[in-house]
Scaffold this active site. Structure first.
Site, PDB file in Angstrom:
ATOM      1  N   THR A 196       0.862  -1.182   0.000  1.00  0.00           N
ATOM      2  CA  THR A 196       0.000   0.000   0.000  1.00  0.00           C
ATOM      3  C   THR A 196       0.897   1.229   0.000  1.00  0.00           C
ATOM      4  OG1 THR A 196      -1.785  -1.084   1.195  1.00  0.00           O
ATOM      5  CG2 THR A 196      -1.611   1.288   1.495  1.00  0.00           C
ATOM      6  N   ARG A 224     -14.707  -6.972   0.032  1.00  0.00           N
ATOM      7  CA  ARG A 224     -14.018  -6.514   1.250  1.00  0.00           C
ATOM      8  C   ARG A 224     -13.326  -5.160   1.013  1.00  0.00           C
ATOM      9  NH1 ARG A 224      -8.519  -5.030   2.693  1.00  0.00           N
ATOM     10  NH2 ARG A 224      -8.220  -5.497   4.882  1.00  0.00           N
ATOM     11  N   GLY A 226     -10.801  -2.395   3.030  1.00  0.00           N
ATOM     12  CA  GLY A 226      -9.925  -2.254   4.193  1.00  0.00           C
ATOM     13  C   GLY A 226      -9.976  -0.857   4.772  1.00  0.00           C
ATOM     14  N   ASP A 227      -8.928  -0.499   5.468  1.00  0.00           N
ATOM     15  CA  ASP A 227      -8.879   0.795   6.155  1.00  0.00           C
ATOM     16  C   ASP A 227      -8.480   1.944   5.242  1.00  0.00           C
ATOM     17  OD1 ASP A 227      -6.328  -0.561   5.985  1.00  0.00           O
ATOM     18  OD2 ASP A 227      -5.507   1.132   7.106  1.00  0.00           O
ATOM     19  N   THR A 247      -0.785   1.743   6.969  1.00  0.00           N
ATOM     20  CA  THR A 247      -0.690   0.529   6.152  1.00  0.00           C
ATOM     21  C   THR A 247      -0.619  -0.693   7.060  1.00  0.00           C
ATOM     22  OG1 THR A 247       0.580  -0.704   4.496  1.00  0.00           O
ATOM     23  CG2 THR A 247       1.839   0.754   5.951  1.00  0.00           C
ATOM     24  N   GLY A 248      -1.274  -1.755   6.669  1.00  0.00           N
ATOM     25  CA  GLY A 248      -1.238  -2.969   7.489  1.00  0.00           C
ATOM     26  C   GLY A 248      -2.552  -3.714   7.394  1.00  0.00           C
ATOM     27  N   GLY A 250      -5.939  -4.152   7.595  1.00  0.00           N
ATOM     28  CA  GLY A 250      -6.938  -3.096   7.612  1.00  0.00           C
ATOM     29  C   GLY A 250      -8.031  -3.215   8.654  1.00  0.00           C
TER      30      GLY A 250
HETATM   31  N1  ASP Z   1      -4.304  -1.644   4.813  1.00  0.00           N
HETATM   32  C1  ASP Z   1      -4.536  -2.315   3.568  1.00  0.00           C
HETATM   33  C2  ASP Z   1      -5.842  -3.061   3.664  1.00  0.00           C
HETATM   34  O1  ASP Z   1      -6.124  -3.675   4.678  1.00  0.00           O
HETATM   35  C3  ASP Z   1      -3.464  -3.264   3.180  1.00  0.00           C
HETATM   36  C4  ASP Z   1      -2.039  -2.824   3.420  1.00  0.00           C
HETATM   37  O2  ASP Z   1      -1.798  -1.709   3.856  1.00  0.00           O
HETATM   38  O3  ASP Z   1      -1.120  -3.608   3.111  1.00  0.00           O
HETATM   39  O4  ASP Z   1      -6.576  -3.067   2.703  1.00  0.00           O
END
Ligand code: ASP
Length: 329
Positions: A196, A224, A226-227, A247-248, A250
């Protein structure tokens, strides 16, 4: 029996690994000794030094520097933090290295579904798109939602119709797809679950802005989201406190309102950017089993980049154009 998507299995695995190894083994944080005008991330995850070839690392560093310089050019010419954010994210969306735009991860149905958001710290306005599959630049679509609609978030076919009306470029879904991501979907490689992109910027007028763009998580299904397009989770900007891009994993960032939580600690608790961002990522998020990181910038140009994964692509640039890039802890 409840069937969890592979992405959840993998992240559960990572979470257990993380709990097993302890916070100090897998967490990191970086800051700059001098004020910066712009910071970026290119995703957090299990980035292991031993898996990184010199060529691959050089390619990532070059792409991160190109993005930083694109945003820096906007700031030094007196442009707005918001313009700098979109100018920085565009080349990362076009680069197949990152999980945003071209090179985004594939869904369970082998498509790319993209999410993006922006927030302007001066006006408090925000825009986002979720689950778009034909808009070449999700970050520009998010910006258009903020600038040219009365809404904050548009999704799916409606967001694409809006983007078309706005004159944004429409491409076939195959434009975003790469062999690397196809292989990754087949193998559900945990190490590759990152990429991301995000940017936070501070302009000469003292305004902050933030933006985030992503393909989400490999093997996602059922629409789906995410955040990344969720204001307060994947993005936040307010001039009084800070600009954040997350990032992570979500789901954890949404439940923790992670980006807003950093700003709230500063606003209501008087915490510094460094303390607030570390408390949220290395404390709250970690305690709940979430994985990831964020970049944060305050109005003084302090930058903080905490993460609890093995690595996070991250970098920043000061007013004089000095670039710093880190990948691992
Ligand atoms: N945060 C993103 C999500 O969950 C994915 C990521 O940041 O790697 O969609």
């Amino acid at each position: 029996m409840l069937q969890l998507p592979t992405c959840v299995h993998v992240f559960l695995g990572l979470g257990l690994l993380f709990l097993g190894t302890g916070c100090s083994m897998t967490s990191g944080a970086s800051e700059s000794p001098v004020p910066v005008v712009l910071a970026i991330h290119g995703g957090a995850g299990t980035l292991l030094r031993e898996d990184m070839t010199p060529d691959k690392e050089a390619a990532y560093r070059a792409a991160l520097e190109e993005a930083l310089r694109a945003g820096h050019a906007v700031i030094t010419k007196g442009g707005s933090a918001m313009d700098a954010v979109t100018a920085t994210i565009r080349p990362m969306e076009e680069s197949a290295l990152f999980n945003a735009g071209k090179g985004a991860v594939l869904t369970h149905d082998e498509r790319c579904e993209l999410d993006a958001s922006v927030m302007d710290g001066g006006t408090g306005l925000a825009g986002a798109v979720a689950g778009v599959s034909t808009v070449r630049s999700p970050i520009l679509a998010a910006r258009a939602v903020m600038d040219h609609s009365e809404h904050v978030m548009l999704s799916g076919a409606g967001a694409e119709a809006f983007a078309t009306d706005q004159g944004l470029e429409i491409v076939p879904n195959s434009f975003f797809q790469t062999d690397r991501r196809r292989e990754q979907l087949r193998q559900s490689i945990a190490d590759e679950k990152h990429g991301t992109v995000g940017c936070v910027a501070l302009d000469a007028a003292g305004h902050l802005a933030a933006g985030t763009s992503t393909g989400g998580m490999t093997n996602k299904r059922w629409g789906r989201i995410g955040d990344s397009p969720v204001v307060g989770a994947g993005v936040w900007a307010e001039d009084e406190t800070c600009a954040i891009s997350s990032t992570g994993w979500g789901e954890f960032f949404i439940r923790g309102a992670v980006a807003h939580d950093v700003a709230a600690r500063m606003r209501y608790g008087g915490e510094s950017l460094w303390d607030a961002s570390r408390a949220v990522i290395l404390g709250t998020l970690t305690d709940k089993g979430g994985t990831g990181g964020l970049i944060a910038l305050d109005r003084e140009g302090n930058v903080s980049a905490p993460f609890n994964t093995a690595g996070m692509y991250r970098g920043w640039i000061d007013a004089a154009g000095n670039v710093t890039i880190h990948i691992f802890r």
